[in-house]
Write a protein that holds these residues in place. Structure first.
Motif, PDB file in Angstrom:
ATOM      1  N   LYS A  99      31.332 -23.747 -48.823  1.00 21.78           N
ATOM      2  CA  LYS A  99      30.850 -24.166 -50.139  1.00 21.78           C
ATOM      3  C   LYS A  99      30.114 -25.503 -50.104  1.00 21.78           C
ATOM      4  O   LYS A  99      29.703 -26.003 -51.158  1.00 21.78           O
ATOM      5  N   LEU A 100      29.945 -26.070 -48.926  1.00 18.89           N
ATOM      6  CA  LEU A 100      29.367 -27.412 -48.803  1.00 18.89           C
ATOM      7  C   LEU A 100      27.914 -27.420 -49.266  1.00 18.89           C
ATOM      8  O   LEU A 100      27.090 -26.649 -48.777  1.00 18.89           O
ATOM      9  N   ARG A 101      27.613 -28.315 -50.228  1.00 18.37           N
ATOM     10  CA  ARG A 101      26.256 -28.431 -50.759  1.00 18.37           C
ATOM     11  C   ARG A 101      25.567 -29.717 -50.306  1.00 18.37           C
ATOM     12  O   ARG A 101      24.344 -29.747 -50.179  1.00 18.37           O
ATOM     13  N   GLU A 102      26.357 -30.796 -50.083  1.00 20.87           N
ATOM     14  CA  GLU A 102      25.775 -32.080 -49.708  1.00 20.87           C
ATOM     15  C   GLU A 102      26.483 -32.632 -48.482  1.00 20.87           C
ATOM     16  O   GLU A 102      27.720 -32.749 -48.476  1.00 20.87           O
ATOM     17  N   LEU A 103      25.712 -32.993 -47.465  1.00 21.43           N
ATOM     18  CA  LEU A 103      26.265 -33.533 -46.225  1.00 21.43           C
ATOM     19  C   LEU A 103      25.467 -34.763 -45.812  1.00 21.43           C
ATOM     20  O   LEU A 103      24.249 -34.702 -45.643  1.00 21.43           O
ATOM     21  N   ASP A 104      26.166 -35.889 -45.672  1.00 19.01           N
ATOM     22  CA  ASP A 104      25.533 -37.150 -45.271  1.00 19.01           C
ATOM     23  C   ASP A 104      26.070 -37.560 -43.908  1.00 19.01           C
ATOM     24  O   ASP A 104      27.244 -37.908 -43.763  1.00 19.01           O
ATOM     25  N   LEU A 105      25.204 -37.529 -42.894  1.00 18.10           N
ATOM     26  CA  LEU A 105      25.559 -37.897 -41.520  1.00 18.10           C
ATOM     27  C   LEU A 105      24.790 -39.126 -41.058  1.00 18.10           C
ATOM     28  O   LEU A 105      24.611 -39.344 -39.854  1.00 18.10           O
ATOM     29  N   THR A 106      24.339 -39.939 -41.992  1.00 15.99           N
ATOM     30  CA  THR A 106      23.536 -41.120 -41.670  1.00 15.99           C
ATOM     31  C   THR A 106      24.199 -41.999 -40.621  1.00 15.99           C
ATOM     32  O   THR A 106      25.400 -42.279 -40.690  1.00 15.99           O
ATOM     33  N   HIS A 152      21.575 -30.598 -49.810  1.00 12.94           N
ATOM     34  CA  HIS A 152      21.196 -31.959 -49.433  1.00 12.94           C
ATOM     35  C   HIS A 152      21.710 -32.242 -48.029  1.00 12.94           C
ATOM     36  O   HIS A 152      22.914 -32.108 -47.763  1.00 12.94           O
ATOM     37  N   LEU A 153      20.825 -32.665 -47.132  1.00 15.25           N
ATOM     38  CA  LEU A 153      21.205 -32.998 -45.760  1.00 15.25           C
ATOM     39  C   LEU A 153      20.557 -34.324 -45.377  1.00 15.25           C
ATOM     40  O   LEU A 153      19.335 -34.447 -45.356  1.00 15.25           O
ATOM     41  N   LEU A 154      21.398 -35.327 -45.103  1.00 20.25           N
ATOM     42  CA  LEU A 154      20.912 -36.663 -44.761  1.00 20.25           C
ATOM     43  C   LEU A 154      21.221 -36.956 -43.302  1.00 20.25           C
ATOM     44  O   LEU A 154      22.397 -36.989 -42.892  1.00 20.25           O
ATOM     45  N   LEU A 155      20.160 -37.162 -42.518  1.00 13.84           N
ATOM     46  CA  LEU A 155      20.276 -37.370 -41.079  1.00 13.84           C
ATOM     47  C   LEU A 155      19.529 -38.630 -40.643  1.00 13.84           C
ATOM     48  O   LEU A 155      18.960 -38.687 -39.561  1.00 13.84           O
ATOM     49  N   ASP A 156      19.555 -39.646 -41.472  1.00 14.19           N
ATOM     50  CA  ASP A 156      18.862 -40.890 -41.144  1.00 14.19           C
ATOM     51  C   ASP A 156      19.527 -41.577 -39.948  1.00 14.19           C
ATOM     52  O   ASP A 156      20.757 -41.602 -39.834  1.00 14.19           O
ATOM     53  N   ALA A 157      18.695 -42.169 -39.080  1.00 10.75           N
ATOM     54  CA  ALA A 157      19.182 -43.006 -37.976  1.00 10.75           C
ATOM     55  C   ALA A 157      20.237 -42.298 -37.130  1.00 10.75           C
ATOM     56  O   ALA A 157      21.296 -42.839 -36.836  1.00 10.75           O
ATOM     57  N   CYS A 158      19.949 -41.071 -36.730  1.00 10.45           N
ATOM     58  CA  CYS A 158      20.892 -40.291 -35.919  1.00 10.45           C
ATOM     59  C   CYS A 158      20.398 -40.109 -34.482  1.00 10.45           C
ATOM     60  O   CYS A 158      20.924 -39.260 -33.757  1.00 10.45           O
ATOM     61  N   ASN A 159      19.391 -40.886 -34.072  1.00  7.09           N
ATOM     62  CA  ASN A 159      18.849 -40.793 -32.702  1.00  7.09           C
ATOM     63  C   ASN A 159      18.306 -39.404 -32.380  1.00  7.09           C
ATOM     64  O   ASN A 159      18.353 -38.957 -31.235  1.00  7.09           O
ATOM     65  N   LEU A 160      17.806 -38.719 -33.381  1.00  7.86           N
ATOM     66  CA  LEU A 160      17.288 -37.361 -33.174  1.00  7.86           C
ATOM     67  C   LEU A 160      15.890 -37.393 -32.585  1.00  7.86           C
ATOM     68  O   LEU A 160      15.052 -38.219 -32.962  1.00  7.86           O
ATOM     69  N   THR A 161      15.635 -36.487 -31.661  1.00  7.55           N
ATOM     70  CA  THR A 161      14.287 -36.310 -31.117  1.00  7.55           C
ATOM     71  C   THR A 161      13.727 -34.929 -31.459  1.00  7.55           C
ATOM     72  O   THR A 161      12.553 -34.671 -31.236  1.00  7.55           O
ATOM     73  N   ASP A 219      18.406 -22.900 -48.512  1.00 12.34           N
ATOM     74  CA  ASP A 219      18.636 -23.461 -49.853  1.00 12.34           C
ATOM     75  C   ASP A 219      18.398 -24.967 -49.910  1.00 12.34           C
ATOM     76  O   ASP A 219      18.585 -25.582 -50.970  1.00 12.34           O
ATOM     77  N   LEU A 220      17.989 -25.561 -48.804  1.00 11.46           N
ATOM     78  CA  LEU A 220      17.803 -27.010 -48.767  1.00 11.46           C
ATOM     79  C   LEU A 220      16.795 -27.479 -49.813  1.00 11.46           C
ATOM     80  O   LEU A 220      15.691 -26.936 -49.916  1.00 11.46           O
ATOM     81  N   LYS A 221      17.195 -28.516 -50.553  1.00 17.13           N
ATOM     82  CA  LYS A 221      16.301 -29.127 -51.530  1.00 17.13           C
ATOM     83  C   LYS A 221      15.958 -30.568 -51.170  1.00 17.13           C
ATOM     84  O   LYS A 221      14.937 -31.096 -51.619  1.00 17.13           O
ATOM     85  N   LEU A 222      16.824 -31.206 -50.370  1.00 20.37           N
ATOM     86  CA  LEU A 222      16.593 -32.595 -49.960  1.00 20.37           C
ATOM     87  C   LEU A 222      16.931 -32.742 -48.487  1.00 20.37           C
ATOM     88  O   LEU A 222      18.006 -32.328 -48.048  1.00 20.37           O
ATOM     89  N   LEU A 223      16.000 -33.337 -47.718  1.00 23.07           N
ATOM     90  CA  LEU A 223      16.205 -33.567 -46.294  1.00 23.07           C
ATOM     91  C   LEU A 223      15.714 -34.960 -45.935  1.00 23.07           C
ATOM     92  O   LEU A 223      14.554 -35.301 -46.170  1.00 23.07           O
ATOM     93  N   HIS A 224      16.612 -35.782 -45.370  1.00 18.21           N
ATOM     94  CA  HIS A 224      16.269 -37.130 -44.924  1.00 18.21           C
ATOM     95  C   HIS A 224      16.335 -37.185 -43.401  1.00 18.21           C
ATOM     96  O   HIS A 224      17.369 -36.867 -42.807  1.00 18.21           O
ATOM     97  N   LEU A 225      15.225 -37.619 -42.794  1.00 17.95           N
ATOM     98  CA  LEU A 225      15.151 -37.784 -41.338  1.00 17.95           C
ATOM     99  C   LEU A 225      14.590 -39.158 -40.987  1.00 17.95           C
ATOM    100  O   LEU A 225      13.955 -39.335 -39.950  1.00 17.95           O
ATOM    101  N   ASN A 226      14.830 -40.143 -41.834  1.00 19.62           N
ATOM    102  CA  ASN A 226      14.296 -41.485 -41.611  1.00 19.62           C
ATOM    103  C   ASN A 226      14.870 -42.107 -40.341  1.00 19.62           C
ATOM    104  O   ASN A 226      16.007 -41.841 -39.957  1.00 19.62           O
ATOM    105  N   TYR A 227      14.078 -42.973 -39.719  1.00 22.06           N
ATOM    106  CA  TYR A 227      14.526 -43.783 -38.584  1.00 22.06           C
ATOM    107  C   TYR A 227      15.051 -42.942 -37.419  1.00 22.06           C
ATOM    108  O   TYR A 227      16.063 -43.253 -36.809  1.00 22.06           O
TER     109      TYR A 227
END
Length: 412
Positions: free
Chosen positions: A128-135, A155-164, A175-183
């Motif tokens: 049932k998870l709708r929002e996940l913040d892994l910043t 909502h999926l927030l993945l800012d500053a996660c060292n992703l390449t 169903d994603l409506k918001l995606l953060h990949l900053n930094y």
């Protein structure tokens, strides 16, 4: 050692939507609280340090923890009615306990700054998870594939996660409506997996190491807000952005731009444009003059000496920031902006005059002139006090239509 502290709400109190960001802290009187739990159902709880059994109430909907030993998290798996869980800033280099998957009602989960390098396979059971913040976690080896099973995520927030890169399994997150990949470090480009996010409304890629955008970007047919600031796009903004017909807000601060593609004129819904800290010393890109729907433009530190004589958005524009540029006179087009509410001219240190006709912009309520020390008419001392003092200054000038201005101001 600081004593444990707690903040909570029970069903006998007025409802709250969520725990305050900085809840008031109370020393724990365990016996009193346990007694109260026996009378009322605790629904929201912030717990810092020790006495984890206080959170073992079956009606708990929201729980925020701080300074709790990671080993104690296992006991929270019985909270099957929990909807919101915040474990941010808890040091968990050994990972989350696999019991996290038993929180079957969880809708929002925040795991910011937890030093996570992976997630347990049971994570995929959070159906049932709708929002996940892994910043600010450490996923340099790749994003855990269990995230790809969370098909209800919006909502999926993945800012500053060292992703390449992004794994292909994210294609299931339709169903994603918001995606953060900053930094992050997406130096090889944005993966084509994004083409599956047709419902995405907000995409933030600030300082993500991008130099271009894939053609699959045009699949983002619901996108309203796009953040691309602090990416080196000196080769030019990809024309594919012009295909994002639903876009309302575009952020391009410090992207090493000197021009913009003509395709941007197709963005009829675009209301807000951020272009600060780009080099437009050769002139403002002509396509901006064709963007009819703009209501807010920020052109801070763009080395501008003037603005075009005409902008198609001049009748719609409400906010214009052209501070920290190289203006010597007020651009004539500003006097046509009858909807303008806020104008910032600050730190145009060579600006000499603000013309009398600025007083006819009846909706202009905020005019900033800080640092414009070369102003002569009106004098800087008048201008720095704002539009009301500027209007008054012109109204009081003898033989300069002052009476007409004064009467008009009184009517307003």
């Amino acid at each position: 050692m600081m004593p444990p502290i707690i903040w909570y709400r029970h069903s006998g109190q007025p409802e709250v939507e969520t725990i305050p960001l900085f809840p008031p802290c109370y020393d724990v009187d365990k016996e009193r609280i346990v007694t109260e739990i026996g009378v009322h159902h605790i629904t929201h709880m912030y717990l810092e340090g020790g006495i984890v059994e206080l959170a073992m109430t079956p009606h708990l909907k929201e729980l925020r923890l701080n300074a709790i030993p990671p080993a104690d998290l296992v006991c929270f798996s019985s909270l099957t009615g929990l909807e919101i869980l915040d474990l941010s800033y808890m040091n968990m280099p050994d990972g989350l306990p696999h019991e996290i998957g038993q929180l079957s009602s969880l809708e929002r989960l925040s795991l910011q700054h937890c030093r996570l390098t992976d997630l347990p396979q049971s994570f995929s059971c959070l159906c049932k998870l709708r929002e996940l913040d892994l910043t600010d976690n450490m996923f340099s080896e790749g994003l855990p594939i269990s995230i790809g099973h969370l098909r209800t995520l919006e909502h999926l927030l993945l800012d500053a996660c060292n992703l390449t890169d992004l794994p292909e399994c994210l294609s299931h997150l339709t169903d994603l409506k918001l995606l953060h990949l900053n930094y992050n470090h997406l130096d090889h480009g944005l993966p084509d997996v994004i083409q599956h996010f047709s419902l995405l409304e907000t995409l933030s890629l600030k300082q993500a190491g991008l130099a271009d955008l894939p053609l699959s970007f045009s699949s983002l047919t619901s996108l309203k807000e796009l953040e691309l600031s602090f990416n080196d796009m000196r080769r030019g903004l990809p024309p594919v952005i012009g295909q994002l017909s639903t876009l309302e807000k575009l952020m391009l601060e410090k992207c090493c731009l000197t021009d913009l593609p003509q395709s941007l004129s197709s963005l009829e819904r675009l209301a807000e444009l951020e272009l600060s800290s780009n080099d437009f010393s050769a002139g403002l890109p002509s396509v901006i003059g064709q963007m009819k729907g703009l209501q807010k433009i920020r052109l801070i530190r763009c080395q501008l000496r003037d603005l075009p004589q005409r902008l198609d958005c001049e009748t719609q524009l409400k906010v214009l920031r052209i501070d920290h540029n190289e203006l010597t006179q007020l651009p004539a087009v500003i006097l046509q902006m009858q909807s303008l509410e806020a104008l910032d001219l600050s730190y145009n240190i060579n600006l000499l005059n603000i013309v009398r006709d600025i007083s006819w912009l009846r909706k202009l309520k905020k005019l900033e002139c800080h640092g414009c020390t070369s102003l002569k008419s009106p004098p800087f001392a008048v201008c720095k006090r704002g539009i009301e003092d500027i209007t008054k200054y012109f109204a009081e000038l003898p033989g300069n239509g002052g009476a007409e201005l004064q009467q008009s101001s009184e009517k307003d």
